[in-house]
Design a protein around this motif. Sequence first.
Motif, PDB file in Angstrom:
ATOM      1  N   GLY A  66       6.983  20.419  11.735  1.00 32.64           N
ATOM      2  CA  GLY A  66       7.825  19.593  12.585  1.00 32.64           C
ATOM      3  C   GLY A  66       7.136  18.352  13.143  1.00 32.64           C
ATOM      4  O   GLY A  66       7.789  17.498  13.713  1.00 32.64           O
ATOM      5  N   GLN A  67       5.834  18.258  12.995  1.00 37.42           N
ATOM      6  CA  GLN A  67       5.092  17.078  13.453  1.00 37.42           C
ATOM      7  C   GLN A  67       4.829  16.156  12.277  1.00 37.42           C
ATOM      8  O   GLN A  67       4.332  16.603  11.246  1.00 37.42           O
ATOM      9  CB  GLN A  67       3.757  17.481  14.087  1.00 37.42           C
ATOM     10  N   ARG A  68       5.154  14.899  12.410  1.00 34.77           N
ATOM     11  CA  ARG A  68       4.945  13.919  11.343  1.00 34.77           C
ATOM     12  C   ARG A  68       3.471  13.509  11.291  1.00 34.77           C
ATOM     13  O   ARG A  68       2.876  13.141  12.289  1.00 34.77           O
ATOM     14  CB  ARG A  68       5.814  12.692  11.611  1.00 34.77           C
ATOM     15  N   VAL A  69       2.909  13.585  10.087  1.00 42.15           N
ATOM     16  CA  VAL A  69       1.539  13.133   9.823  1.00 42.15           C
ATOM     17  C   VAL A  69       1.631  12.128   8.694  1.00 42.15           C
ATOM     18  O   VAL A  69       2.206  12.408   7.646  1.00 42.15           O
ATOM     19  CB  VAL A  69       0.611  14.300   9.427  1.00 42.15           C
ATOM     20  N   THR A  70       1.078  10.930   8.903  1.00 41.50           N
ATOM     21  CA  THR A  70       1.157   9.870   7.908  1.00 41.50           C
ATOM     22  C   THR A  70      -0.237   9.540   7.399  1.00 41.50           C
ATOM     23  O   THR A  70      -1.151   9.343   8.193  1.00 41.50           O
ATOM     24  CB  THR A  70       1.806   8.613   8.519  1.00 41.50           C
ATOM     25  N   LEU A  71      -0.390   9.502   6.080  1.00 41.81           N
ATOM     26  CA  LEU A  71      -1.654   9.132   5.450  1.00 41.81           C
ATOM     27  C   LEU A  71      -1.560   7.667   5.054  1.00 41.81           C
ATOM     28  O   LEU A  71      -0.614   7.257   4.379  1.00 41.81           O
ATOM     29  CB  LEU A  71      -1.901   9.971   4.193  1.00 41.81           C
ATOM     30  N   VAL A  72      -2.540   6.869   5.499  1.00 41.62           N
ATOM     31  CA  VAL A  72      -2.567   5.448   5.153  1.00 41.62           C
ATOM     32  C   VAL A  72      -3.919   5.105   4.554  1.00 41.62           C
ATOM     33  O   VAL A  72      -4.948   5.636   4.987  1.00 41.62           O
ATOM     34  CB  VAL A  72      -2.270   4.542   6.366  1.00 41.62           C
ATOM     35  N   ALA A 105       0.836  -1.203   0.000  1.00 40.87           N
ATOM     36  CA  ALA A 105       0.000   0.000   0.000  1.00 40.87           C
ATOM     37  C   ALA A 105       0.869   1.250   0.000  1.00 40.87           C
ATOM     38  O   ALA A 105       1.977   1.254   0.531  1.00 40.87           O
ATOM     39  CB  ALA A 105      -0.907   0.015   1.224  1.00 40.87           C
ATOM     40  N   LYS A 106       0.359   2.303  -0.619  1.00 41.74           N
ATOM     41  CA  LYS A 106       1.038   3.591  -0.640  1.00 41.74           C
ATOM     42  C   LYS A 106       0.816   4.299   0.686  1.00 41.74           C
ATOM     43  O   LYS A 106      -0.318   4.492   1.120  1.00 41.74           O
ATOM     44  CB  LYS A 106       0.428   4.439  -1.754  1.00 41.74           C
ATOM     45  N   VAL A 107       1.898   4.669   1.375  1.00 44.34           N
ATOM     46  CA  VAL A 107       1.847   5.392   2.642  1.00 44.34           C
ATOM     47  C   VAL A 107       2.561   6.717   2.426  1.00 44.34           C
ATOM     48  O   VAL A 107       3.664   6.754   1.888  1.00 44.34           O
ATOM     49  CB  VAL A 107       2.527   4.579   3.769  1.00 44.34           C
ATOM     50  N   VAL A 108       1.925   7.807   2.828  1.00 42.30           N
ATOM     51  CA  VAL A 108       2.458   9.138   2.552  1.00 42.30           C
ATOM     52  C   VAL A 108       2.826   9.838   3.855  1.00 42.30           C
ATOM     53  O   VAL A 108       2.036   9.878   4.795  1.00 42.30           O
ATOM     54  CB  VAL A 108       1.428   9.987   1.780  1.00 42.30           C
ATOM     55  N   GLU A 109       4.032  10.385   3.887  1.00 42.25           N
ATOM     56  CA  GLU A 109       4.483  11.147   5.044  1.00 42.25           C
ATOM     57  C   GLU A 109       4.399  12.637   4.732  1.00 42.25           C
ATOM     58  O   GLU A 109       4.892  13.088   3.696  1.00 42.25           O
ATOM     59  CB  GLU A 109       5.916  10.758   5.408  1.00 42.25           C
ATOM     60  N   LEU A 110       3.776  13.376   5.648  1.00 46.66           N
ATOM     61  CA  LEU A 110       3.663  14.826   5.539  1.00 46.66           C
ATOM     62  C   LEU A 110       4.313  15.460   6.758  1.00 46.66           C
ATOM     63  O   LEU A 110       4.505  14.804   7.785  1.00 46.66           O
ATOM     64  CB  LEU A 110       2.183  15.244   5.485  1.00 46.66           C
TER      65      LEU A 110
END
Length: 117
Positions: A46-52, A37-42
């Motif tokens: 300074g705070q990591r947000v990951t879209l799954v 699956a494609k996982v996106v890091e934003l």
Amino acid sequence: MHIHEVIVQVGDVEAAIAFYTDVVGFTYVRTVEHEGAKVVELDADGQRVTLVPSRAPGVRLALGTRDARAEQRRLRRAGVTMHAKSPVEVAGGAWLSFEDPWGNRLGYWQPPTPASS
């Protein structure tokens, strides 16, 4: 303890990238493949947000810890609902998934231990 990342479960990763970067204002960092699956890091200042990708929307909070097993023992003593019998080894670290009393998914992430030289 610190917030390691906020994980946002989305139905359409490409549309979510556009929404969270163009509308919300986060910065795109990278896309990786994880278990097919494609996982996106934003980055959110300074705070990591990951879209799954997920069929069900939701937000999960990943807390950073130095000892996932100690957190597991502490949570178990408190009667917290755990999603596995022990922390799961992933990407060299350990992930411990649990729920708050309202069913929100939380987890502790223990990063890999640096190799001694």
